[in-house]
Every structure is written in structure tokens, then in C-alpha cells.
Motif scaffolding. Sequence first.
Motif, PDB file in Angstrom:
ATOM      1  N   LEU A 113      14.111  -0.183   4.299  1.00 35.13           N
ATOM      2  CA  LEU A 113      14.467  -1.204   3.304  1.00 35.13           C
ATOM      3  C   LEU A 113      13.254  -1.718   2.549  1.00 35.13           C
ATOM      4  CD1 LEU A 113      17.008  -3.009   5.610  1.00 35.13           C
ATOM      5  CD2 LEU A 113      17.564  -1.643   3.600  1.00 35.13           C
ATOM      6  N   GLU A 114      12.109  -1.721   3.196  1.00 38.36           N
ATOM      7  CA  GLU A 114      10.917  -2.240   2.526  1.00 38.36           C
ATOM      8  C   GLU A 114       9.677  -1.761   3.258  1.00 38.36           C
ATOM      9  OE1 GLU A 114      10.640  -6.518   2.553  1.00 38.36           O
ATOM     10  OE2 GLU A 114       8.804  -6.507   1.335  1.00 38.36           O
ATOM     11  N   VAL A 115       8.631  -1.464   2.496  1.00 40.33           N
ATOM     12  CA  VAL A 115       7.305  -1.261   3.085  1.00 40.33           C
ATOM     13  C   VAL A 115       6.347  -2.121   2.276  1.00 40.33           C
ATOM     14  CG1 VAL A 115       5.400   0.346   3.465  1.00 40.33           C
ATOM     15  CG2 VAL A 115       7.744   1.097   3.886  1.00 40.33           C
ATOM     16  N   SER A 116       5.591  -2.954   2.948  1.00 40.62           N
ATOM     17  CA  SER A 116       4.606  -3.772   2.231  1.00 40.62           C
ATOM     18  C   SER A 116       3.210  -3.228   2.513  1.00 40.62           C
ATOM     19  CB  SER A 116       4.683  -5.231   2.678  1.00 40.62           C
ATOM     20  OG  SER A 116       3.535  -5.926   2.210  1.00 40.62           O
ATOM     21  N   GLU A 117       2.594  -2.677   1.485  1.00 37.39           N
ATOM     22  CA  GLU A 117       1.200  -2.198   1.614  1.00 37.39           C
ATOM     23  C   GLU A 117       0.273  -3.398   1.791  1.00 37.39           C
ATOM     24  OE1 GLU A 117      -0.536   0.862   1.537  1.00 37.39           O
ATOM     25  OE2 GLU A 117       1.439   1.726   1.858  1.00 37.39           O
ATOM     26  N   LEU A 133       9.829   7.410   8.965  1.00 39.39           N
ATOM     27  CA  LEU A 133       8.960   6.400   8.359  1.00 39.39           C
ATOM     28  C   LEU A 133       7.575   6.988   8.087  1.00 39.39           C
ATOM     29  CD1 LEU A 133       8.500   3.596   7.251  1.00 39.39           C
ATOM     30  CD2 LEU A 133       8.040   2.774   9.574  1.00 39.39           C
ATOM     31  N   HIS A 134       7.111   7.835   9.004  1.00 39.25           N
ATOM     32  CA  HIS A 134       5.810   8.472   8.779  1.00 39.25           C
ATOM     33  C   HIS A 134       5.839   9.280   7.483  1.00 39.25           C
ATOM     34  CE1 HIS A 134       2.049  10.542   9.606  1.00 39.25           C
ATOM     35  NE2 HIS A 134       2.665  11.655   9.278  1.00 39.25           N
ATOM     36  N   GLN A 135       6.913  10.069   7.333  1.00 39.40           N
ATOM     37  CA  GLN A 135       7.041  10.910   6.138  1.00 39.40           C
ATOM     38  C   GLN A 135       7.111  10.047   4.869  1.00 39.40           C
ATOM     39  OE1 GLN A 135      10.690  13.102   5.993  1.00 39.40           O
ATOM     40  NE2 GLN A 135       9.697  14.891   5.137  1.00 39.40           N
ATOM     41  N   HIS A 136       7.823   8.960   4.963  1.00 40.13           N
ATOM     42  CA  HIS A 136       7.943   8.043   3.820  1.00 40.13           C
ATOM     43  C   HIS A 136       6.552   7.502   3.433  1.00 40.13           C
ATOM     44  CE1 HIS A 136       9.953   4.830   1.437  1.00 40.13           C
ATOM     45  NE2 HIS A 136       8.886   4.137   1.789  1.00 40.13           N
ATOM     46  N   GLN A 139       4.597  10.298   1.779  1.00 43.24           N
ATOM     47  CA  GLN A 139       5.068  10.627   0.430  1.00 43.24           C
ATOM     48  C   GLN A 139       4.666   9.575  -0.596  1.00 43.24           C
ATOM     49  OE1 GLN A 139       9.226  11.140   1.166  1.00 43.24           O
ATOM     50  NE2 GLN A 139       9.030  13.333   1.598  1.00 43.24           N
ATOM     51  N   HIS A 140       4.494   8.342  -0.133  1.00 47.23           N
ATOM     52  CA  HIS A 140       4.140   7.269  -1.061  1.00 47.23           C
ATOM     53  C   HIS A 140       2.648   6.984  -1.057  1.00 47.23           C
ATOM     54  CE1 HIS A 140       8.475   6.847  -0.797  1.00 47.23           C
ATOM     55  NE2 HIS A 140       8.407   6.220  -1.961  1.00 47.23           N
ATOM     56  N   GLY A 141       1.877   7.890  -0.463  1.00 43.37           N
ATOM     57  CA  GLY A 141       0.422   7.720  -0.467  1.00 43.37           C
ATOM     58  C   GLY A 141      -0.033   6.429   0.197  1.00 43.37           C
ATOM     59  N   SER A 142       0.708   6.034   1.223  1.00 44.37           N
ATOM     60  CA  SER A 142       0.404   4.755   1.877  1.00 44.37           C
ATOM     61  C   SER A 142      -0.955   4.784   2.574  1.00 44.37           C
ATOM     62  CB  SER A 142       1.491   4.455   2.907  1.00 44.37           C
ATOM     63  OG  SER A 142       1.146   3.338   3.659  1.00 44.37           O
ATOM     64  N   ARG A 143      -1.581   3.617   2.666  1.00 49.44           N
ATOM     65  CA  ARG A 143      -2.815   3.493   3.449  1.00 49.44           C
ATOM     66  C   ARG A 143      -2.498   2.935   4.836  1.00 49.44           C
ATOM     67  NH1 ARG A 143      -4.997  -0.457   1.691  1.00 49.44           N
ATOM     68  NH2 ARG A 143      -3.534  -1.001   0.071  1.00 49.44           N
ATOM     69  N   LEU A 144      -1.204   2.935   5.172  1.00 53.50           N
ATOM     70  CA  LEU A 144      -0.802   2.377   6.460  1.00 53.50           C
ATOM     71  C   LEU A 144      -0.480   3.483   7.456  1.00 53.50           C
ATOM     72  CD1 LEU A 144       1.580  -0.348   5.021  1.00 53.50           C
ATOM     73  CD2 LEU A 144      -0.752  -0.691   5.907  1.00 53.50           C
TER      74      LEU A 144
END
Length: 521
Positions: A113-117, A133-136, A139-144
Amino acid sequence: MTRPLPPHFSESDLTSALNSLRDTLGAARVFTEESELAQYRDPFPVLEADHFSPSAVVLPHTVEEIQEVVRIATSSGLPLSPISTGKNLGFGGAAPRLPGAVIVDLRRMNRILEVSEKFGYALVEPGVTYFDLHQHLQQHGSRLMLDVPDLAWGSIVGNTLERGVGYTPYGDHLSIQCGMEVVLADGDVVRTGMGALPGSNTWQLFKYGYGPQFDPMFTQSNFGIVTKIGIWLMPRPAGYQAYMITLPREEDLGPFVDALRPLRLDGTISHVPTLRSLLLDAAAVAPRSAFHPGPGPIPDSVARRISEDLGIGRWNFYGALYGPDAVRAATWSVIRDALSGIPGAGFHFAGEHPSPVLATRAKIMAGLPNLETYDILQWHDNGGHIDFAPVSPATGEDAMRQYELARDRCLEAGKDYMGNFIVGRREMHHICMLMFDTASPEDRATTLELCRTLIKEAADLGYGEYRVHPALMDDIAATFSYHDGSLMRLSEKIKDALDPAGVLAPGKQGIWPRHLRGSGL
Ligand code: ADP
């Protein structure tokens, strides 16, 4: 395979309750066929294979549908058993504690529902797996970075609710949970903590909210169906290095744990490391028969040879360094200095030793989801396990006492000790994997009896378990007996108040609704 009816239900009572569920969800989302129910049985049964079977499975897609499902259940007395993805291996899988309960499978509710960088959190539904969630994030270039358990195919909600663990600095999964949404047995929907304030912007930032804090009450319990949770995510560290320390002798366990404790307490080792026994690691390399074709436990002489051949210890410690080069180098020198008092201890960085376990642990401690730990089930034909999982104070004396107890009872039962200490800040989860041939009724009975004996003998020494298979939930609940069982009486008072019809996961963690207490189910 038989399909048990819920207690006090006739076939026509069940049909009528299921028809109401079909009216709400549509017939295609109510399963009753053997071919559909099979996947919801415990993959590692310790009783008869069909003992912990559901009578049906329903698949709601929304919170509103779950509200309808619990209302139908409460009005008809139909017992439910909520699961997220049902991968709770070693602890019953998807199977309900109460034979005949209807599984509420939430795997289709799988939205991130939400990811807050900015703040490092995610809000997820029960069907979201660690892989998802890892894949998400990727895919979004997260730094988390997501903390993952040994096997990443399960649900984040399910693992958190069972108080599972991972191995990074965020490895204590309940401690990184923040904010929850729960459907109660009467159909009410509750958002905990700051989430109760309409328009709140701190639901995933501040756990406590205002007034009593309820989130932990919905873990390892049967007080509600959890439909959302927030979890915190760690910023990716600037650098990373996994390592293994091999200990040559069984008795090294004690001094090693005593040397380790201060490093966990003061945060020098900031994450959740593990200390694994030789044969557990050997199982990742080859089946038992490859090391020892004969029956009975692996003799000490063979264990010594395995240790030499694989270049690993009787105990193997897996840790990781996080942070920039200078921080890692300084931390490593402190760790080496503190832990090198064990004669013959070997220090190895990942990539510099052939151990497949080191390679797997290196991925897991870096938050990279995988299923490699599953390989250890090759140890037996038709390999399965249930786990004896006592909590130990993080002292050498306690570690040795628990090890010797588990090892000796395993040997007497003709089994190998395959244990693993997961090292918290002040305590250790001692996970003894009791491996067995799931196709052998004798082996199943021996394994269950072994686990029961261990629970009892551990309790006599002041040790309790953190989690267990449904077949032994009542046994463990009975050991938490202070003041003539006041903890269970408290749970029962809450159960009766929140779920007077007693329909949510009856018997889970030994908490039975009033009408089934003492029924011996
Ligand atoms: P995983 O697949 O992550 O291992 P499971 O779905 O098997 O987790 O869940 C483990 C246990 O947690 C279930 O058997 C059930 O008792 C409880 N549980 C899981 N999801 C929920 C939920 N959404 N609400 C209430 N209890 C749940």
C-alpha cells in the motif's frame, strides 16, 4: 484423506454456513474439494497426515469481505483459521490448530500500500511475501533494505504475527512492526496506534499512539484477523561483509557465547547473528546417507571427519559487518579480538571459503531473499521437521545446558542434534530442528514424543519456548503456569470478551474458547 467437520457441526450445519459464505464471496472462492484442501495441510505432519485439516477454505479479497466472513462465522458458530500465505514450516504450515476449522486464506490480499523512502517503512497486506516487497523495492530503485527470514516465500504479516526473526539489524520482526489494522470477531475494524486518528500522518512512525497499545496482543494469539501492518525498512548500508567463525570443539559453545554477549549488548554486533551446529550445516551439502549410511545418530568419529572434510567447525558462527570501509574494519578488529580466545577458531570472510551455508547466510544477512535454507531437508528421505525452540539466556552455561539436554535426548531417540542459536541482545532462540521421515509413522511418533519430552525437561530447568507446532501448543501453554495459570486466564478473559462465540483460530497458542476448553481436541 478425511475432511473433518468442526466440533458440534453436522454435515448440513456446515453446508448451510458455507452456503452463506458462497453468497458473500461467490462459489469460486469457497473450496471444499480434496484436491483444493490438500495444499492447506501441514507438509510435515507429526500426527496422521489429515489430522490438522480444514473443512473448507475461503479466499476474501477485501477487508469488507473479511468483516462479512467473521459475521457469518460468529452467527453460525463456524470456527475460522486465518492465514496469510501459510508457509509456517516446522510450525504446522497452513494447517488449522482445530481440525475442521475453515481456513481464511488472505493470499489474494497482496497489495503493497505504501513505501516511504523518506522515513523507511512499508505498509502491506497479508498476502505480500518477502520476495514481493524486495522485488518492489528493487524495481523502484529504493535505497531501503528489507530484513528477510530464512525462507522468503512467506508473508511479512504472517511472520511478524508469529514473532519470526531475520538476521540484519532489523531482525527482530515484531520490534520493527509499526501500526496494524485488525478485523475483530464482531466485524469491527480497528487501526492501532496513530492510525486511529483520521488523516494521521504518523501511523507507521510512532508505535504507541494514545492510550493502551494493542498491537502485540494480536501476535501469537487468536483475538483478531490482521489486514494491514506497517514495518520499518533499514537504509542500505554503505558497505557490507559477511563472515563465518568456525569453532573446532563442541565445548567451545560455552566460552564463545560468553565472549559474544558483550558484543551484542553494546551493539558492536548490531544485527542478529547465528551459531549453527555442524550437522545442520552438513545437511546443506548432502543427505545424511552420504556421510553415514548406517542407522542411528551420526557417531562422533564421523562428525569429526565431516568437520575436517567440509572445513567447518562443530559450531559455526555467521555474522556480518555493515557500514563504510573504515567502520567495518574497526568493528572487525574489535570482534576478532574479543572472539579469538577460542583455540583453533577460524575466521573467514564470505567468498573466501567454499561453505554453501556461508554463501546463503551472506545473502540473508544482506536482506536478499532466497529459499536455499530449504536444502537441509534433504537430510532424510521425505524430509520434514518440527522445531523445539527454547529461549536461552545468552550465557555459556545456559547454552551448554540446553545443548546437552537437546543432544542427549536426540541421541536417545536415535536422532542427530541439528541446532541453531539465533543470538538476540540478551537471549538466544535455540532452534533445534527435529528432522524426520514424514512417511514413517514410527519416526513421526518418536519425533513428537521427543519434542514433548524436551519441552517438559526444559521447563523443569526454567526454560520456555517461543513458538511451536500446533500438536504441542497446549503442552507449552501449560508450562507458563505462574500463579496457577494466571497468564492463560488473562488470555481466556480477553478471548471471551472479544470473541464470545469462540470462532477465531480456536486453540491457537493453547487459547481455547469457553465451549471447547478442556475438550482435549
Ligand atoms: P507465513 O506464510 O509468513 O509463514 P502464515 O500465513 O503461515 O505465515 O501465518 C502463520 C500463522 O500466523 C498462522 O497460522 C496464523 O495463526 C497466524 N496468522 C497469519 N496471518 C494472520 C492474519 N492475517 N491474522 C491473524 N492471524 C494470522
